[in-house]
Design a protein around this motif. Structure first.
Motif, short mmCIF file in Angstrom:
data_model
loop_
_atom_site.label_atom_id
_atom_site.label_comp_id
_atom_site.label_asym_id
_atom_site.label_seq_id
_atom_site.Cartn_x
_atom_site.Cartn_y
_atom_site.Cartn_z
N VAL A 1 -1.92 8.36 15.76
CA VAL A 1 -1.22 8.74 14.55
C VAL A 1 0.38 8.19 14.63
O VAL A 1 1.03 8.70 13.80
N THR A 2 0.80 7.53 16.01
CA THR A 2 2.16 7.09 16.14
C THR A 2 1.93 5.58 15.49
O THR A 2 3.14 5.00 15.53
N GLU A 3 1.01 5.13 14.78
CA GLU A 3 1.11 3.83 14.25
C GLU A 3 0.56 3.70 12.97
O GLU A 3 -0.62 4.16 12.52
N ASP A 4 1.32 3.36 12.02
CA ASP A 4 0.90 3.34 10.41
C ASP A 4 -0.45 2.57 10.43
O ASP A 4 -1.18 3.05 9.67
N ALA A 5 -0.16 1.40 10.95
CA ALA A 5 -1.48 0.40 10.63
C ALA A 5 -2.91 1.17 11.28
O ALA A 5 -3.83 1.10 10.52
N SER A 6 -2.78 1.59 12.28
CA SER A 6 -4.02 2.58 12.78
C SER A 6 -4.37 3.51 12.19
O SER A 6 -5.74 3.60 11.84
N VAL A 7 -3.46 4.41 11.50
CA VAL A 7 -3.91 5.25 10.70
C VAL A 7 -4.41 4.85 9.21
O VAL A 7 -5.29 5.31 8.72
N ALA A 8 -3.71 4.01 8.86
CA ALA A 8 -4.47 3.50 7.34
C ALA A 8 -5.57 2.88 7.70
O ALA A 8 -6.42 2.93 6.67
N ALA A 9 -5.73 2.10 8.86
CA ALA A 9 -7.16 1.26 9.12
C ALA A 9 -8.30 2.57 8.97
O ALA A 9 -9.43 2.42 8.80
N ALA A 10 -7.80 3.59 9.82
CA ALA A 10 -8.86 4.81 9.99
C ALA A 10 -9.25 5.28 8.28
O ALA A 10 -10.49 5.77 8.31
N ALA A 11 -8.24 5.61 7.72
CA ALA A 11 -8.55 6.08 6.30
C ALA A 11 -9.37 5.30 5.53
O ALA A 11 -10.31 5.50 4.85
N ALA A 12 -9.11 3.72 5.77
CA ALA A 12 -9.83 2.63 5.19
C ALA A 12 -11.15 2.82 5.43
O ALA A 12 -12.40 2.66 4.96
N LEU A 13 -11.66 3.08 6.86
CA LEU A 13 -12.89 2.99 7.59
C LEU A 13 -13.59 4.35 7.10
O LEU A 13 -14.72 4.29 6.72
N LEU A 14 -12.79 5.49 6.94
CA LEU A 14 -13.47 6.64 6.31
C LEU A 14 -14.06 6.63 5.05
O LEU A 14 -15.16 7.06 4.76
N ALA A 15 -13.37 5.92 4.24
CA ALA A 15 -13.49 5.69 2.83
C ALA A 15 -14.80 5.13 2.77
O ALA A 15 -15.43 5.11 1.59
N THR B 1 -17.01 9.67 0.16
CA THR B 1 -16.26 9.39 -1.14
C THR B 1 -15.05 10.46 -1.10
O THR B 1 -14.33 10.33 -2.16
N GLN B 2 -15.01 11.26 -0.13
CA GLN B 2 -13.89 12.08 -0.12
C GLN B 2 -13.54 12.87 1.13
O GLN B 2 -14.62 12.96 1.97
N LEU B 3 -12.51 13.53 1.21
CA LEU B 3 -12.28 14.38 2.36
C LEU B 3 -11.89 15.90 1.77
O LEU B 3 -10.86 15.72 1.33
N PHE C 1 -4.57 9.63 4.24
CA PHE C 1 -5.87 10.31 3.54
C PHE C 1 -5.69 11.14 2.32
O PHE C 1 -6.74 11.81 1.94
N LEU C 2 -4.60 11.03 1.90
CA LEU C 2 -4.04 11.80 0.61
C LEU C 2 -5.09 11.35 -0.57
O LEU C 2 -5.79 12.47 -1.11
N PRO C 3 -5.31 10.21 -0.81
CA PRO C 3 -6.42 9.87 -1.76
C PRO C 3 -7.78 10.42 -1.78
O PRO C 3 -8.32 10.88 -2.58
N LEU C 4 -8.30 10.53 -0.42
CA LEU C 4 -9.74 11.05 -0.19
C LEU C 4 -9.57 12.15 -0.50
O LEU C 4 -10.47 13.09 -0.89
N LEU C 5 -8.46 12.91 0.14
CA LEU C 5 -8.42 14.63 0.05
C LEU C 5 -8.38 14.75 -1.68
O LEU C 5 -9.06 15.76 -2.17
N GLN C 6 -7.69 13.94 -2.52
CA GLN C 6 -7.61 14.25 -4.04
C GLN C 6 -8.79 13.96 -4.67
O GLN C 6 -8.81 14.40 -5.79
N ALA C 7 -9.77 13.35 -3.91
CA ALA C 7 -11.35 13.13 -4.43
C ALA C 7 -11.87 14.46 -4.42
O ALA C 7 -13.13 14.43 -4.93
#
Length: 231
Positions: free
Chosen positions: A54-68, A72-74, A116-122
């Motif tokens: 959670v201290t690295e933007d790229a790591s969190v973004a990559a995790a969100a992409a992988l979860l997606a 289809t949603q969180l 993760f906001l886009p997945l939450l909003q789904a």
């Protein structure tokens, strides 16, 4: 079935929360920066592993992409990842001490929420739980009858106060998402050297209560296991 992500889920309150939510039927993803420890916790709890720092933007973004790629949603994001400051005294606290703690406890919440906001909003019923602390409550730390009032911890306490304000502001700005803060209370985990009287199961009660509240439950609240507490 509710899909849940718990940051910092490989030990302590995060792992116990994962175990309990899996038992309740959630599909749980554990966010952990150490893959080996995260894998062990996932295997122990029946959760899935999502490697992220959670201290690295790229790591969190990559995790969100992988979860997606898998979901289809969180439905529920539990911002649990946190660090303590080893009780740095006010006269010794430096900006670097602040930066190290805030990078996890505060900026980590922002990074995860943003990614993760886009997945939450789904989701049809999205929720966020920010794990805070009574040490970040102005009402609690100024109450001489409370255990937390005996400590002066400007680094850690101010970081958790910031988590409280983030909770309020996100709840105002994102009315379609239930966003609340949970105070586990003084719990026997690594943070307290397992010295606190409250069990780890008791420490997760506020989180579980908010996680299972369901549609129509309040947003913008601060809860411990006994009910609502002051900001």
């Amino acid at each position: 079935m509710t899909t849940t992500l718990i940051t910092g889920g490989n030990k302590g309150l995060g792992r116990e929360t994962a175990r309990r939510l899996v038992a309740l039927g959630h599909t749980v993803y554990i966010g952990a920066r150490d893959e080996t420890r995260g894998r062990a916790a996932a295997d122990q709890t029946g959760a899935h592993l999502l490697v992220m720092d959670v201290t690295e933007d790229a790591s969190v973004a990559a995790a969100a992409a992988l979860l997606a790629e898998h979901e289809t949603q969180l439905d529920l994001l539990i911002n649990n990842a946190g660090v303590f400051d080893a009780m740095v005294k006010a006269e010794d606290a430096t900006a670097e001490d602040m930066r190290a703690v805030y990078d996890v406890n505060v900026f980590g919440v922002v990074r995860a929420t943003h990614a993760f906001l886009p997945l939450l909003q789904a989701s049809s019923d999205p929720a966020i739980i920010n794990v805070a602390s009574g040490l970040g409550s102005f009402g609690i730390v100024t109450d001489p009858g409370r255990f937390e009032a005996q400590w002066a911890l400007p680094v850690y306490a101010s970081s958790k106060a910031a988590v409280g304000m983030l909770t309020v502001q996100y709840a105002k700005a994102l009315p379609g998402i239930r966003i609340n803060a949970a105070d586990p209370g003084p719990t026997a985990t690594d943070f307290t050297n397992n010295q606190a009287a409250q069990s780890i199961a008791e420490g997760t009660e506020a989180i579980i209560g908010l996680a299972t509240a369901g549609p129509g439950a309040p947003t913008g609240t601060y809860m411990d296991r006994f009910g609502e507490i002051p900001w």
